[in-house]
Design a protein around this motif. Structure first.
Motif, mmCIF file in Angstrom:
data_model
loop_
_atom_site.group_PDB
_atom_site.id
_atom_site.type_symbol
_atom_site.label_atom_id
_atom_site.label_comp_id
_atom_site.label_asym_id
_atom_site.label_seq_id
_atom_site.Cartn_x
_atom_site.Cartn_y
_atom_site.Cartn_z
ATOM 1 N N GLY A 242 0.784 -1.225 0.000
ATOM 2 C CA GLY A 242 0.000 0.000 0.000
ATOM 3 C C GLY A 242 0.813 1.271 0.000
ATOM 4 O O GLY A 242 0.250 2.367 0.107
ATOM 5 N N THR A 243 2.148 1.168 -0.110
ATOM 6 C CA THR A 243 3.005 2.355 -0.142
ATOM 7 C C THR A 243 3.599 2.531 -1.532
ATOM 8 O O THR A 243 3.546 1.615 -2.366
ATOM 9 C CB THR A 243 4.140 2.266 0.895
ATOM 10 N N ASP A 244 4.161 3.685 -1.783
ATOM 11 C CA ASP A 244 4.709 4.031 -3.097
ATOM 12 C C ASP A 244 6.138 3.505 -3.234
ATOM 13 O O ASP A 244 7.059 4.021 -2.602
ATOM 14 C CB ASP A 244 4.680 5.548 -3.273
ATOM 15 N N ALA A 245 6.327 2.490 -4.063
ATOM 16 C CA ALA A 245 7.658 1.901 -4.251
ATOM 17 C C ALA A 245 8.645 2.892 -4.850
ATOM 18 O O ALA A 245 9.858 2.749 -4.683
ATOM 19 C CB ALA A 245 7.558 0.665 -5.136
ATOM 20 N N ALA A 246 8.121 3.917 -5.541
ATOM 21 C CA ALA A 246 9.006 4.903 -6.169
ATOM 22 C C ALA A 246 9.757 5.743 -5.144
ATOM 23 O O ALA A 246 10.745 6.398 -5.482
ATOM 24 C CB ALA A 246 8.197 5.814 -7.092
ATOM 25 N N LEU A 247 9.294 5.736 -3.892
ATOM 26 C CA LEU A 247 9.966 6.512 -2.849
ATOM 27 C C LEU A 247 11.240 5.829 -2.353
ATOM 28 O O LEU A 247 12.054 6.446 -1.674
ATOM 29 C CB LEU A 247 9.020 6.741 -1.666
ATOM 30 N N ILE A 248 11.396 4.545 -2.678
ATOM 31 C CA ILE A 248 12.575 3.809 -2.234
ATOM 32 C C ILE A 248 13.765 4.183 -3.105
ATOM 33 O O ILE A 248 13.682 4.195 -4.331
ATOM 34 C CB ILE A 248 12.326 2.289 -2.299
ATOM 35 N N GLY A 249 14.868 4.524 -2.465
ATOM 36 C CA GLY A 249 16.084 4.878 -3.189
ATOM 37 C C GLY A 249 17.310 4.488 -2.391
ATOM 38 O O GLY A 249 17.236 3.731 -1.422
ATOM 39 N N LYS A 250 18.441 5.033 -2.789
ATOM 40 C CA LYS A 250 19.682 4.733 -2.091
ATOM 41 C C LYS A 250 20.640 5.903 -2.213
ATOM 42 O O LYS A 250 20.526 6.730 -3.128
ATOM 43 C CB LYS A 250 20.329 3.467 -2.652
ATOM 44 N N VAL A 251 21.560 5.985 -1.274
ATOM 45 C CA VAL A 251 22.591 7.003 -1.298
ATOM 46 C C VAL A 251 23.926 6.332 -0.990
ATOM 47 O O VAL A 251 23.989 5.410 -0.169
ATOM 48 C CB VAL A 251 22.293 8.135 -0.277
ATOM 49 N N THR A 252 24.966 6.763 -1.663
ATOM 50 C CA THR A 252 26.302 6.235 -1.401
ATOM 51 C C THR A 252 26.944 7.030 -0.279
ATOM 52 O O THR A 252 27.082 8.246 -0.370
ATOM 53 C CB THR A 252 27.176 6.300 -2.660
ATOM 54 N N ARG A 253 27.328 6.341 0.785
ATOM 55 C CA ARG A 253 27.918 6.979 1.949
ATOM 56 C C ARG A 253 29.405 7.264 1.731
ATOM 57 O O ARG A 253 29.998 6.811 0.751
ATOM 58 C CB ARG A 253 27.727 6.090 3.185
ATOM 59 N N ALA A 254 29.989 7.992 2.658
ATOM 60 C CA ALA A 254 31.401 8.377 2.541
ATOM 61 C C ALA A 254 32.318 7.159 2.474
ATOM 62 O O ALA A 254 33.384 7.202 1.853
ATOM 63 C CB ALA A 254 31.790 9.270 3.714
#
Length: 325
Positions: free
Chosen positions: A135-147
């Motif tokens: 029931g949630t928006d899968a498009a909101l899932i992402g990722k970020v590369t940490r230091a």
């Protein structure tokens, strides 16, 4: 034809003059020592104006380091939504552990400012093997590369964490810690404020920028959370430049762009978005870039006032408050 051309030139000149007047000539008695972006002194250097401690004041905003447990990062798996009586809908991992977001991070662009000991207390949620909650928006899932090169899960751009002191599914012991850590709602926003007090999120009755009467400083500008807004004397208004870069920004986060109709009691003269060379977008008032201070942990704090002799709270007309003449 010449009359039309002259009229066009006159309109163009008038527009340029208006912009210059707004951002270049109305500086009052202030004489900013403008520096090009990237020429700021390294963070922690004496006289840099960035403060020489950790930048988080006496309360790190990470919780109690002496009591915190170290926890390994686990993949989130199938995300779920927990319906908390106090916090509303809260995002959890597949095991039911609460996921958190950090006010000192940024969502646009995504960036984590929790490293070292902080990440031991607030283990990052890895980006791999994640499925959206029903029931949630899968498009909101992402990722970020940490230091360190690892990738961290983001929801609507906000990096996600667990709290080492949550011992079982359904715990939300990290909620409101340091005034900077909050359970995440399914859309990446802070979990709703509970009926017992304001510790759970933003103060909904405040505009994006408004005015607070401080007992020592008088009328000063605050953001939507009620946190004090600051200016840096090493910046310049025209041409608009910021001398706060790199590690400085982890201690002095920029104020994100706002709509003019989201302002109450604060000047909208020189109210423009500053497109920084580092890619961040920053709000300005009176053409001066504005910031908050990571050492302020709750509304009403003014711990950044006078730091390094270069950081000062801002008056509703964009002037420095309490700065030496």
């Amino acid at each position: 034809m010449n009359t039309w051309r002259n009229a066009s030139l006159a309109v163009t000149a008038a527009a340029l003059l208006a912009l210059t007047t707004a951002c270049g000539q109305d500086k009052g008695t202030e004489s900013p020592n403008g520096q090009n972006v990237g020429n700021a002194s390294p963070a922690g250097q004496v006289g840099s104006g960035y403060d020489t401690d950790s930048g988080y004041g006496s309360d790190t905003g990470y919780g109690s380091g002496s009591e915190a447990q170290s926890a390994k990062s686990k993949q989130a798996g199938q995300l779920a939504v927990w319906d908390s009586k106090k916090l509303g809908k809260v995002l959890t991992d597949s095991e039911g552990f609460t996921l958190y977001r950090f006010d000192k991070d940024t969502a646009s662009p995504p960036k984590s400012n929790c490293e070292g000991d902080c990440a031991k207390i607030w283990p990052v949620v890895p980006a791999g093997n994640v499925t959206a909650a029903a029931g949630t928006d899968a498009a909101l899932i992402g990722k970020v590369t940490r230091a360190d090169g690892t990738q961290q899960l983001t929801i609507a751009g906000w990096p996600m964490y667990r709290y080492a002191k949550d011992a079982k599914p359904g715990d939300a012991n990290g909620q409101g810690v340091g005034g900077t850590w909050f359970a995440s709602a399914p859309d990446g926003k802070k979990a709703a404020v509970n009926a017992d007090g304001p510790a759970g999120g933003e103060q909904a009755d405040l505009a994006g920028l408004s005015v607070r009467k401080d007992p020592k400083l008088g009328n000063i500008v605050v953001d939507k959370r009620g946190m004090t807004v600051y200016r840096f004397k090493k910046d310049s208004a025209w041409p608009m430049k910021s001398a706060c870069t790199g590690a400085c920004l982890s201690k002095w986060p920029v104020v994100a762009p706002l709509a003019k109709n989201d302002v109450s009691g604060v000047t909208t003269k020189g109210f423009v978005t500053f497109n920084r060379p580092d890619g961040l977008k920053q709000q300005s008032i009176g053409c001066w870039p504005i910031y908050t201070f990571s050492g302020d942990t709750k509304p009403g704090d003014t711990n950044g006032q006078g730091v390094g002799g270069t950081w000062y709270a801002v008056s509703p007309d964009a002037k420095l408050v309490g700065a030496p003449k």
